[in-house]
Scaffold this active site. Structure first.
Site, PDB file in Angstrom:
ATOM      1  CB  SER A 175      -0.661  -0.072   1.327  1.00  0.00           C
ATOM      2  OG  SER A 175      -1.496   1.254   1.569  1.00  0.00           O
ATOM      3  CB  SER A 176       0.527   4.500  -1.409  1.00  0.00           C
ATOM      4  OG  SER A 176      -0.757   5.064  -0.786  1.00  0.00           O
ATOM      5  CB  CYS A 177      -0.020   3.684   4.423  1.00  0.00           C
ATOM      6  SG  CYS A 177       0.064   1.883   4.518  1.00  0.00           S
ATOM      7  CE1 TYR A 228      -3.247  -2.661   5.500  1.00  0.00           C
ATOM      8  CE2 TYR A 228      -2.360  -0.644   4.614  1.00  0.00           C
ATOM      9  CZ  TYR A 228      -3.039  -1.766   4.498  1.00  0.00           C
ATOM     10  OH  TYR A 228      -3.727  -2.252   3.228  1.00  0.00           O
ATOM     11  CE  LYS A 272      -0.788  -4.486   3.179  1.00  0.00           C
ATOM     12  NZ  LYS A 272      -1.375  -5.591   2.646  1.00  0.00           N
ATOM     13  CG  HIS A 317     -10.195   2.897   2.230  1.00  0.00           C
ATOM     14  ND1 HIS A 317     -10.321   1.494   2.316  1.00  0.00           N
ATOM     15  CD2 HIS A 317      -8.957   3.230   2.971  1.00  0.00           C
ATOM     16  CE1 HIS A 317      -9.093   0.863   2.506  1.00  0.00           C
ATOM     17  NE2 HIS A 317      -8.366   1.833   3.224  1.00  0.00           N
TER      18      HIS A 317
HETATM   19  N1  LIG Z   1      -8.534  -0.706  -0.298  1.00  0.00           N
HETATM   20  C1  LIG Z   1      -7.478  -0.099  -0.706  1.00  0.00           C
HETATM   21  O1  LIG Z   1      -7.723   1.236  -0.762  1.00  0.00           O
HETATM   22  C2  LIG Z   1      -6.287  -0.816  -0.737  1.00  0.00           C
HETATM   23  C3  LIG Z   1      -5.143   0.363  -1.199  1.00  0.00           C
HETATM   24  C4  LIG Z   1      -3.951  -0.112  -1.115  1.00  0.00           C
HETATM   25  C5  LIG Z   1      -3.608  -1.356  -1.130  1.00  0.00           C
HETATM   26  N2  LIG Z   1      -4.759  -2.404  -0.638  1.00  0.00           N
HETATM   27  C6  LIG Z   1      -4.324  -3.762  -0.567  1.00  0.00           C
HETATM   28  O2  LIG Z   1      -4.968  -4.686  -1.405  1.00  0.00           O
HETATM   29  C7  LIG Z   1      -5.308  -5.989  -0.651  1.00  0.00           C
HETATM   30  C8  LIG Z   1      -6.967  -6.034  -0.682  1.00  0.00           C
HETATM   31  O3  LIG Z   1      -7.517  -5.172  -0.165  1.00  0.00           O
HETATM   32  P1  LIG Z   1      -9.099  -4.939  -0.212  1.00  0.00           P
HETATM   33  O4  LIG Z   1      -9.288  -3.497  -0.161  1.00  0.00           O
HETATM   34  O5  LIG Z   1      -9.585  -6.097  -1.114  1.00  0.00           O
HETATM   35  O6  LIG Z   1      -9.428  -5.760   1.107  1.00  0.00           O
HETATM   36  P2  LIG Z   1     -11.013  -6.213   1.560  1.00  0.00           P
HETATM   37  O7  LIG Z   1     -12.073  -5.760   0.731  1.00  0.00           O
HETATM   38  O8  LIG Z   1     -10.953  -5.915   3.180  1.00  0.00           O
HETATM   39  O9  LIG Z   1     -10.580  -7.845   1.408  1.00  0.00           O
HETATM   40  C9  LIG Z   1      -9.789  -8.226   2.241  1.00  0.00           C
HETATM   41  C10 LIG Z   1     -10.020 -10.001   1.986  1.00  0.00           C
HETATM   42  O10 LIG Z   1      -8.985 -10.537   2.959  1.00  0.00           O
HETATM   43  C11 LIG Z   1      -9.439 -11.666   3.428  1.00  0.00           C
HETATM   44  N3  LIG Z   1      -9.027 -12.096   4.695  1.00  0.00           N
HETATM   45  C12 LIG Z   1      -8.918 -11.323   5.812  1.00  0.00           C
HETATM   46  N4  LIG Z   1      -8.465 -11.658   6.742  1.00  0.00           N
HETATM   47  C13 LIG Z   1      -8.159 -13.075   6.487  1.00  0.00           C
HETATM   48  C14 LIG Z   1      -7.644 -14.348   7.164  1.00  0.00           C
HETATM   49  N5  LIG Z   1      -7.433 -13.969   8.526  1.00  0.00           N
HETATM   50  N6  LIG Z   1      -7.743 -15.318   6.398  1.00  0.00           N
HETATM   51  C15 LIG Z   1      -8.107 -15.366   5.237  1.00  0.00           C
HETATM   52  N7  LIG Z   1      -8.474 -14.529   4.351  1.00  0.00           N
HETATM   53  C16 LIG Z   1      -8.697 -13.058   5.334  1.00  0.00           C
HETATM   54  C17 LIG Z   1     -10.905 -11.455   3.479  1.00  0.00           C
HETATM   55  O11 LIG Z   1     -11.590 -12.696   3.257  1.00  0.00           O
HETATM   56  P3  LIG Z   1     -13.085 -13.395   3.526  1.00  0.00           P
HETATM   57  O12 LIG Z   1     -14.008 -12.104   2.577  1.00  0.00           O
HETATM   58  O13 LIG Z   1     -13.253 -14.520   3.050  1.00  0.00           O
HETATM   59  O14 LIG Z   1     -13.223 -12.922   5.012  1.00  0.00           O
HETATM   60  C18 LIG Z   1     -11.350 -10.443   2.477  1.00  0.00           C
HETATM   61  O15 LIG Z   1     -11.865 -10.941   1.319  1.00  0.00           O
HETATM   62  C19 LIG Z   1      -4.762  -5.825   0.809  1.00  0.00           C
HETATM   63  O16 LIG Z   1      -3.333  -6.351   0.778  1.00  0.00           O
HETATM   64  C20 LIG Z   1      -4.728  -4.108   0.832  1.00  0.00           C
HETATM   65  O17 LIG Z   1      -3.567  -4.006   1.899  1.00  0.00           O
HETATM   66  C21 LIG Z   1      -6.020  -1.870  -0.646  1.00  0.00           C
HETATM   67  C1  LIG Z   2      -5.141   2.968   1.601  1.00  0.00           C
HETATM   68  C2  LIG Z   2      -5.410   3.348   2.877  1.00  0.00           C
HETATM   69  O1  LIG Z   2      -5.237   4.417   3.241  1.00  0.00           O
HETATM   70  C3  LIG Z   2      -5.520   4.650   4.729  1.00  0.00           C
HETATM   71  O2  LIG Z   2      -5.101   6.134   4.598  1.00  0.00           O
HETATM   72  P1  LIG Z   2      -6.028   7.244   4.149  1.00  0.00           P
HETATM   73  O3  LIG Z   2      -5.808   7.611   2.784  1.00  0.00           O
HETATM   74  O4  LIG Z   2      -5.751   8.469   4.994  1.00  0.00           O
HETATM   75  O5  LIG Z   2      -7.443   6.789   4.253  1.00  0.00           O
HETATM   76  P2  LIG Z   2      -8.780   7.203   4.202  1.00  0.00           P
HETATM   77  O6  LIG Z   2      -9.613   6.695   5.410  1.00  0.00           O
HETATM   78  O7  LIG Z   2      -9.674   6.982   2.870  1.00  0.00           O
HETATM   79  O8  LIG Z   2      -9.123   8.917   4.373  1.00  0.00           O
HETATM   80  C4  LIG Z   2      -8.478   9.588   3.540  1.00  0.00           C
HETATM   81  C5  LIG Z   2      -8.777  11.338   3.758  1.00  0.00           C
HETATM   82  O9  LIG Z   2     -10.193  11.303   3.694  1.00  0.00           O
HETATM   83  C6  LIG Z   2     -10.645  11.982   5.114  1.00  0.00           C
HETATM   84  N1  LIG Z   2     -11.851  11.701   5.178  1.00  0.00           N
HETATM   85  C7  LIG Z   2     -13.299  12.645   5.071  1.00  0.00           C
HETATM   86  N2  LIG Z   2     -14.215  12.248   5.414  1.00  0.00           N
HETATM   87  C8  LIG Z   2     -14.006  10.967   5.684  1.00  0.00           C
HETATM   88  C9  LIG Z   2     -14.991   9.694   6.003  1.00  0.00           C
HETATM   89  O10 LIG Z   2     -15.938   9.886   5.992  1.00  0.00           O
HETATM   90  N3  LIG Z   2     -14.123   8.556   5.931  1.00  0.00           N
HETATM   91  C10 LIG Z   2     -12.843   8.356   5.917  1.00  0.00           C
HETATM   92  N4  LIG Z   2     -12.419   7.022   5.986  1.00  0.00           N
HETATM   93  N5  LIG Z   2     -12.147   9.482   5.534  1.00  0.00           N
HETATM   94  C11 LIG Z   2     -12.553  10.749   5.358  1.00  0.00           C
HETATM   95  C12 LIG Z   2      -9.597  11.423   5.946  1.00  0.00           C
HETATM   96  O11 LIG Z   2      -9.761  12.517   7.021  1.00  0.00           O
HETATM   97  C13 LIG Z   2      -8.381  11.437   5.212  1.00  0.00           C
HETATM   98  O12 LIG Z   2      -7.709  12.990   5.153  1.00  0.00           O
HETATM   99  C14 LIG Z   2      -4.606   4.125   5.490  1.00  0.00           C
HETATM  100  O13 LIG Z   2      -5.062   4.342   7.031  1.00  0.00           O
HETATM  101  C15 LIG Z   2      -4.460   2.732   5.157  1.00  0.00           C
HETATM  102  O14 LIG Z   2      -3.313   2.153   5.801  1.00  0.00           O
HETATM  103  C16 LIG Z   2      -4.058   2.597   3.828  1.00  0.00           C
HETATM  104  O15 LIG Z   2      -3.164   2.932   3.171  1.00  0.00           O
END
Ligand SMILES: NC(=O)c1ccc[n+]([C@@H]2O[C@H](COP(=O)([O-])OP(=O)(O)OC[C@H]3O[C@@H](n4cnc5c(N)ncnc54)[C@H](OP(=O)(O)O)[C@@H]3O)[C@@H](O)[C@H]2O)c1
Ligand SMILES: C[C@@H]1O[C@H](OP(=O)(O)OP(=O)(O)OC[C@H]2O[C@@H](n3cnc4c(=O)[nH]c(N)nc43)[C@H](O)[C@@H]2O)[C@@H](O)[C@H](O)[C@@H]1O
Length: 312
Positions: free
Chosen positions: A108-110, A137, A141, A180
């Site tokens: 992840s970009s974090c 987190y 990563k 998010h």
């Molecule tokens: N969302 C973002 O903005 C974002 C940004 C950057 C990188 N990523 C990365 O992309 C990847 C996927 O993220 P996502 O957004 O798709 O997340 P998500 O929608 O929450 O899905 C996560 C999946 O992980 C599985 N999982 C969690 N804990 C588990 C465990 N203990 N055993 C087996 N499976 C488990 C869950 O399976 P079940 O459904 O079967 O419970 C779920 O389907 C992650 O590595 C995340 O860090 C996400």
């Molecule tokens: C992709 C993920 O990004 C995450 O950071 P990050 O971009 O700040 O994650 P977000 O939760 O998407 O928040 C992005 C920005 O949106 C603002 N924001 C405004 N309103 C809202 C709201 O209603 N909900 C949420 N969630 N945010 C909100 C929040 O304060 C922050 O500045 C990391 O904590 C993880 O580690 C991961 O890297």
């Protein structure tokens, strides 16, 4: 990857995993191995080892993780550190032991320092302090990236890592506290419109900038890199374009058709001021995103309307 290869998509019900799964199927890969977390808890090393011994996957996409927005990351700090370390340790190590041909780890970009120069080049890893709200987190990563590098260096494993920017799309998590920003905005504006509210409340100041990539584009990039990239250094995946949270709110508000005001709750964290990916390496490799943000928000909103079950 050979079309008949056995491919394990870890996390196939999540936003990213389900998109990788759809894309693999559309490309003619059909020998897919899938397990929900209830069927295979990846925090259980013995269960993971047994699963790999029985199934012997050729390729692994590691998209299972504990994932959430800024408040979830900050609140469940122990869970984000422990669960992500456990999941990735077990899957990466089992992939080595059971001779997986190639594995992709999703970071992840974090992982980048909070105050790193922008845009974020891959070489900026470990050059400064992390953003405190998601340090656990990010540390997990970073450990995943280093594990892939170390298994490649010591054992010659073909393990690669990719660093996606902030993602959104189908199967997103719309929980108001743990999601998010983009899914949270979609739900907040939609429900406020239905109720006829005069205003909605968003978090922070609205000034942080974020880059957003549609999850189906990420899935395409993951397949592209699995097929065309095999180096130790990880690759950023993003669009190379960002917007402020205020600008994002105005876009979502317009698409949903909410006419009230936006209040900013500054007791909630802003997080990193900016995290714009340098995607020149990805572009040089020959991949570029297809879905622009305004179109992607419309697609995500349609998904939100059509899949009420996703509104946890
Ligand atoms: N969302 C973002 O903005 C974002 C940004 C950057 C990188 N990523 C990365 O992309 C990847 C996927 O993220 P996502 O957004 O798709 O997340 P998500 O929608 O929450 O899905 C996560 C999946 O992980 C599985 N999982 C969690 N804990 C588990 C465990 N203990 N055993 C087996 N499976 C488990 C869950 O399976 P079940 O459904 O079967 O419970 C779920 O389907 C992650 O590595 C995340 O860090 C996400
Ligand atoms: C992709 C993920 O990004 C995450 O950071 P990050 O971009 O700040 O994650 P977000 O939760 O998407 O928040 C992005 C920005 O949106 C603002 N924001 C405004 N309103 C809202 C709201 O209603 N909900 C949420 N969630 N945010 C909100 C929040 O304060 C922050 O500045 C990391 O904590 C993880 O580690 C991961 O890297």
């Amino acid at each position: 990857m050979e079309k008949e290869a056995k491919i394990y998509v870890a996390g196939h019900r999540g936003m990213v995993g389900s998109s990788i799964l759809r894309h693999l199927l559309s490309q003619g890969y059909s020998n897919l191995i899938l397990r929900t977390s209830a069927e295979l808890d990846l925090r259980n090393q013995a269960a993971v080892d047994t699963f790999f011994a029985q199934e012997k996957p050729d390729y692994v996409f590691l998209a299972a993780a504990k994932v959430g927005g800024i408040v979830a990351n900050n609140t469940y700090r122990a869970d984000f550190l422990y669960e992500n370390l456990a999941i990735q340790n077990h899957v990466i190590h089992a992939s080595f032991v059971h001779q997986v041909k190639k594995l992709m780890f999703l970071g992840s970009s974090c992982i980048y320092p909070k105050m790193a120069p922008q845009p974020l080049k891959e070489s900026y890893l470990l050059s400064g302090f992390l953003e405190p709200t998601n340090e656990p987190y990010a540390i997990a990563k970073i450990a995943g990236i280093k594990m892939c590098e170390a298994y490649r260096a010591q054992y010659g494993c073909q393990f690669i890592s990719v660093m996606p920017t902030n993602l959104y799309g189908m199967n997103d998590n719309y929980d108001l506290e743990n999601s998010h920003v983009l899914p949270a905005m979609i739900r907040k504006f939609h429900e406020a419109k239905l109720r006829g509210d005069k205003s909605i409340t968003l978090w922070g100041t609205g000034s942080p900038k974020r880059e957003f990539l549609y999850a189906d584009d990420l899935a395409k990039a993951c397949l592209f890199l699995m097929e065309n990239y095999n180096e130790s250094e990880f690759v950023n995946i993003g669009t190379g374009e960002d917007v402020s949270i205020l600008e994002l709110a105005e876009m979502v508000k317009k698409i949903i058709g909410f006419e009230g005001a936006i209040h900013w709750d500054t007791s909630r964290p802003d997080g990193t001021p900016r995290k714009l990916m340098d995607v020149s390496k990805l572009h040089q490799l020959g991949w570029k995103h297809e879905v622009e943000l305004l179109d992607g928000i419309q697609l995500a909103y349609q998904d939100f309307l059509q899949n009420p079950k996703s509104r946890k």
